[in-house]
Write a protein that holds these residues in place. Structure first.
Motif, PDB file in Angstrom:
ATOM      1  N   ASN A  96       0.834  -1.202   0.000  1.00 40.69           N
ATOM      2  CA  ASN A  96       0.000   0.000   0.000  1.00 40.69           C
ATOM      3  C   ASN A  96       0.874   1.260   0.000  1.00 40.69           C
ATOM      4  OD1 ASN A  96      -1.787   2.083   0.448  1.00 40.69           O
ATOM      5  ND2 ASN A  96      -2.838   1.096   2.160  1.00 40.69           N
ATOM      6  N   GLU A  97       0.752   2.068  -1.044  1.00 42.03           N
ATOM      7  CA  GLU A  97       1.566   3.278  -1.143  1.00 42.03           C
ATOM      8  C   GLU A  97       0.816   4.519  -0.673  1.00 42.03           C
ATOM      9  OE1 GLU A  97       3.406   3.688  -4.940  1.00 42.03           O
ATOM     10  OE2 GLU A  97       4.496   1.795  -4.764  1.00 42.03           O
ATOM     11  N   ASP A  98      -0.459   4.358  -0.336  1.00 41.30           N
ATOM     12  CA  ASP A  98      -1.273   5.491   0.101  1.00 41.30           C
ATOM     13  C   ASP A  98      -1.378   5.588   1.621  1.00 41.30           C
ATOM     14  OD1 ASP A  98      -1.881   6.210  -2.560  1.00 41.30           O
ATOM     15  OD2 ASP A  98      -3.462   4.685  -2.634  1.00 41.30           O
ATOM     16  N   ARG A  99      -0.773   4.652   2.315  1.00 41.20           N
ATOM     17  CA  ARG A  99      -0.842   4.649   3.778  1.00 41.20           C
ATOM     18  C   ARG A  99       0.051   5.738   4.371  1.00 41.20           C
ATOM     19  NH1 ARG A  99       4.051   2.977   5.442  1.00 41.20           N
ATOM     20  NH2 ARG A  99       5.162   1.347   4.260  1.00 41.20           N
ATOM     21  N   LEU A 122       7.018   3.357  11.186  1.00 41.79           N
ATOM     22  CA  LEU A 122       8.304   3.146  11.840  1.00 41.79           C
ATOM     23  C   LEU A 122       8.308   1.775  12.504  1.00 41.79           C
ATOM     24  CD1 LEU A 122      11.081   4.122  12.907  1.00 41.79           C
ATOM     25  CD2 LEU A 122       9.853   5.059  14.898  1.00 41.79           C
ATOM     26  N   LEU A 123       9.301   0.958  12.180  1.00 43.99           N
ATOM     27  CA  LEU A 123       9.532  -0.300  12.870  1.00 43.99           C
ATOM     28  C   LEU A 123      10.646  -0.090  13.892  1.00 43.99           C
ATOM     29  CD1 LEU A 123       9.581  -2.759   9.820  1.00 43.99           C
ATOM     30  CD2 LEU A 123       7.636  -2.195  11.282  1.00 43.99           C
ATOM     31  N   ILE A 124      10.489  -0.666  15.075  1.00 43.09           N
ATOM     32  CA  ILE A 124      11.505  -0.563  16.118  1.00 43.09           C
ATOM     33  C   ILE A 124      11.877  -1.963  16.576  1.00 43.09           C
ATOM     34  CG2 ILE A 124      11.951   0.152  18.502  1.00 43.09           C
ATOM     35  CD1 ILE A 124      10.362   2.658  17.993  1.00 43.09           C
ATOM     36  N   SER A 125      13.179  -2.193  16.704  1.00 45.78           N
ATOM     37  CA  SER A 125      13.677  -3.502  17.135  1.00 45.78           C
ATOM     38  C   SER A 125      14.577  -3.355  18.355  1.00 45.78           C
ATOM     39  CB  SER A 125      14.464  -4.160  15.996  1.00 45.78           C
ATOM     40  OG  SER A 125      15.097  -5.342  16.442  1.00 45.78           O
ATOM     41  N   GLY A 126      14.397  -4.234  19.328  1.00 47.64           N
ATOM     42  CA  GLY A 126      15.353  -4.389  20.415  1.00 47.64           C
ATOM     43  C   GLY A 126      16.292  -5.515  20.042  1.00 47.64           C
ATOM     44  N   MET A 151      10.936  -5.549   7.720  1.00 46.55           N
ATOM     45  CA  MET A 151      11.273  -4.343   6.958  1.00 46.55           C
ATOM     46  C   MET A 151      11.377  -4.652   5.467  1.00 46.55           C
ATOM     47  SD  MET A 151      12.022  -1.089   7.155  1.00 46.55           S
ATOM     48  CE  MET A 151      12.846   0.176   6.159  1.00 46.55           C
ATOM     49  N   LYS A 152      11.961  -5.778   5.119  1.00 48.97           N
ATOM     50  CA  LYS A 152      12.142  -6.140   3.708  1.00 48.97           C
ATOM     51  C   LYS A 152      10.813  -6.397   3.004  1.00 48.97           C
ATOM     52  CE  LYS A 152      16.751  -8.106   4.425  1.00 48.97           C
ATOM     53  NZ  LYS A 152      17.567  -9.351   4.474  1.00 48.97           N
ATOM     54  N   GLN A 153       9.778  -6.735   3.776  1.00 47.91           N
ATOM     55  CA  GLN A 153       8.469  -6.984   3.174  1.00 47.91           C
ATOM     56  C   GLN A 153       7.861  -5.706   2.578  1.00 47.91           C
ATOM     57  OE1 GLN A 153       6.920 -10.138   2.860  1.00 47.91           O
ATOM     58  NE2 GLN A 153       9.035 -10.648   3.409  1.00 47.91           N
ATOM     59  N   TYR A 154       8.383  -4.558   2.985  1.00 51.78           N
ATOM     60  CA  TYR A 154       7.848  -3.277   2.507  1.00 51.78           C
ATOM     61  C   TYR A 154       8.630  -2.720   1.321  1.00 51.78           C
ATOM     62  CZ  TYR A 154       4.821  -3.078   6.586  1.00 51.78           C
ATOM     63  OH  TYR A 154       3.847  -3.350   7.517  1.00 51.78           O
ATOM     64  N   ARG A 155       9.506  -3.513   0.742  1.00 54.02           N
ATOM     65  CA  ARG A 155      10.391  -3.012  -0.321  1.00 54.02           C
ATOM     66  C   ARG A 155       9.631  -2.596  -1.580  1.00 54.02           C
ATOM     67  NH1 ARG A 155      11.151  -8.405   0.410  1.00 54.02           N
ATOM     68  NH2 ARG A 155      10.673  -9.830  -1.315  1.00 54.02           N
ATOM     69  N   ASP A 156       8.403  -3.081  -1.775  1.00 53.62           N
ATOM     70  CA  ASP A 156       7.650  -2.748  -2.980  1.00 53.62           C
ATOM     71  C   ASP A 156       6.715  -1.561  -2.792  1.00 53.62           C
ATOM     72  OD1 ASP A 156       8.801  -4.817  -4.473  1.00 53.62           O
ATOM     73  OD2 ASP A 156       7.339  -6.270  -3.736  1.00 53.62           O
ATOM     74  N   SER A 157       6.821  -0.879  -1.668  1.00 53.76           N
ATOM     75  CA  SER A 157       5.994   0.302  -1.416  1.00 53.76           C
ATOM     76  C   SER A 157       6.872   1.539  -1.332  1.00 53.76           C
ATOM     77  CB  SER A 157       5.222   0.146  -0.100  1.00 53.76           C
ATOM     78  OG  SER A 157       4.559   1.355   0.231  1.00 53.76           O
ATOM     79  N   ASN A 158       6.402   2.629  -1.930  1.00 52.68           N
ATOM     80  CA  ASN A 158       7.121   3.903  -1.859  1.00 52.68           C
ATOM     81  C   ASN A 158       6.709   4.727  -0.642  1.00 52.68           C
ATOM     82  OD1 ASN A 158       8.713   3.624  -4.222  1.00 52.68           O
ATOM     83  ND2 ASN A 158       6.945   4.165  -5.492  1.00 52.68           N
ATOM     84  N   ALA A 159       5.749   4.227   0.135  1.00 55.58           N
ATOM     85  CA  ALA A 159       5.372   4.924   1.371  1.00 55.58           C
ATOM     86  C   ALA A 159       6.543   4.880   2.349  1.00 55.58           C
ATOM     87  CB  ALA A 159       4.133   4.262   1.981  1.00 55.58           C
ATOM     88  N   VAL A 160       6.624   5.868   3.212  1.00 53.35           N
ATOM     89  CA  VAL A 160       7.727   5.951   4.175  1.00 53.35           C
ATOM     90  C   VAL A 160       7.695   4.751   5.118  1.00 53.35           C
ATOM     91  CG1 VAL A 160       8.693   7.247   6.114  1.00 53.35           C
ATOM     92  CG2 VAL A 160       7.850   8.461   4.085  1.00 53.35           C
ATOM     93  N   THR A 161       8.803   4.020   5.148  1.00 54.62           N
ATOM     94  CA  THR A 161       8.963   2.895   6.071  1.00 54.62           C
ATOM     95  C   THR A 161      10.391   2.930   6.585  1.00 54.62           C
ATOM     96  OG1 THR A 161       7.480   1.592   4.649  1.00 54.62           O
ATOM     97  CG2 THR A 161       8.633   0.431   6.412  1.00 54.62           C
ATOM     98  N   GLU A 162      10.551   3.049   7.900  1.00 56.30           N
ATOM     99  CA  GLU A 162      11.889   3.167   8.473  1.00 56.30           C
ATOM    100  C   GLU A 162      12.047   2.217   9.656  1.00 56.30           C
ATOM    101  OE1 GLU A 162      12.664   7.292   9.301  1.00 56.30           O
ATOM    102  OE2 GLU A 162      12.487   7.873   7.186  1.00 56.30           O
ATOM    103  N   ARG A 204       7.583  13.798  14.684  1.00 56.52           N
ATOM    104  CA  ARG A 204       7.786  15.215  14.344  1.00 56.52           C
ATOM    105  C   ARG A 204       8.467  15.351  12.987  1.00 56.52           C
ATOM    106  NH1 ARG A 204       4.107  17.248  17.776  1.00 56.52           N
ATOM    107  NH2 ARG A 204       4.856  17.562  19.926  1.00 56.52           N
ATOM    108  N   GLN A 205       9.403  14.463  12.727  1.00 55.68           N
ATOM    109  CA  GLN A 205      10.100  14.492  11.426  1.00 55.68           C
ATOM    110  C   GLN A 205       9.140  14.194  10.276  1.00 55.68           C
ATOM    111  OE1 GLN A 205      13.166  11.579  12.106  1.00 55.68           O
ATOM    112  NE2 GLN A 205      14.618  13.065  12.948  1.00 55.68           N
ATOM    113  N   GLN A 206       8.125  13.402  10.561  1.00 52.16           N
ATOM    114  CA  GLN A 206       7.119  13.084   9.536  1.00 52.16           C
ATOM    115  C   GLN A 206       6.019  14.139   9.491  1.00 52.16           C
ATOM    116  OE1 GLN A 206       8.014  10.533   7.649  1.00 52.16           O
ATOM    117  NE2 GLN A 206       9.710  10.239   9.074  1.00 52.16           N
TER     118      GLN A 206
END
Length: 266
Positions: free
Chosen positions: A194-197, A201-205, A220-231, A260-262
């Motif tokens: 989904n590119e309209d979402r 942000l994903l967080i890992s311990g 994180m790699k599952q989102y490689r086909d979306s241009n939506a912001v994923t970090e 805030r950055q977003q």
């Protein structure tokens, strides 16, 4: 204009009130923050422990629908912040178009994530070890909580968190996630394309046993086909307790900075 709403979603074995420090932190920053419980969950830890059967058997879709209905009651899309299976629910909701941003902290594995480290298997054993548990509510022992949540903590702090926040949980979502890659229409599937979402942000311990760092990397790699912001942000040496232990404020602050950055909630 009303304050930007924030919805916190907990995962298995923790009560919604475990988010209270986060709620106060975000409210002090001008947000309208709440942490609704899962279906069947009572208002307090003690009441939920007394009525364990009320949370038994709930599925990923049931929990997702529960929070979707809550979000539908808002006048503006909320920020969704989830931990563990709450993180998976956050990802599902964001993929379905709910919320204007999402934060998934140590999120449970979604369909397509292949790594299944030994530590993760051991952490899930209290539930997955008995197939009959799928329709039950299961509680962790103090020792099991120490391994799955408090492995990066002292024994004393782990026990304090266990006594304060643990509740019996439906474990059907664990079975659903474990079988996701062998199930055609798995409830653990997320619309990662989904590119309209909103931004995610994903967080890992990195010391997490329940959702190991390699699992979050694979998510994180599952989102490689979306241009939506994923970090992805990593907290080194932190375990699955990172939202409730002595270092929670560091995580909450990082989340706020990212939001805030977003330009979310400005």
């Amino acid at each position: 204009m009303a304050n930007q709403p924030v919805i916190f979603i907990h995962g298995l074995w923790l009560h919604g009130t475990s988010w209270q420090p986060w709620i106060e932190f975000f409210q002090n920053e001008g947000f309208d923050a709440v942490a609704p419980g899962w279906p069947g969950e009572k208002d307090t830890v003690a009441e939920t422990r007394e009525h364990a059967d009320d949370v038994a058997g709930k599925s990923i879709d049931e929990v997702t629908d529960h929070f979707a209905k809550i979000i539908d009651g808002y006048d503006q899309p909320p920020i969704i912040i989830g931990h563990s299976f709450g993180g998976l629910i956050t990802e599902k909701l964001l993929g379905l178009g709910y919320g204007n941003a999402g934060v998934a902290i140590d999120p449970a594995q979604i369909k397509g994530v292949l790594p299944l480290p030994l530590a993760q298997l051991k952490a899930g054993l209290p539930a997955l070890g008995n197939p009959a548990n799928i329709s039950k509510a299961v509680s962790l022992t103090e020792k099991e909580f120490k391994y799955g949540f408090g492995n990066a903590l002292t024994d004393e702090e782990s026990k304090e968190l266990y006594d304060a926040w643990t509740i019996p949980s439906t474990v059907r979502p664990l079975f659903q996630a474990a079988a996701a890659n062998f199930t055609l229409h798995s409830q653990a599937a997320v619309d990662t394309k989904n590119e309209d979402r909103g931004p995610l942000l994903l967080i890992s311990g990195t010391a997490d046993h329940t959702v190991p760092d390699v699992t979050t990397d694979a998510t994180m790699k599952q989102y490689r086909d979306s241009n939506a912001v994923t970090e992805l942000i990593k907290f080194h040496g932190r375990g699955h307790s990172l939202t409730i232990d002595h270092g929670w404020h560091d995580v909450a602050t990082e989340v706020l900075v990212w939001l805030r950055q977003q330009h979310v909630g400005d």
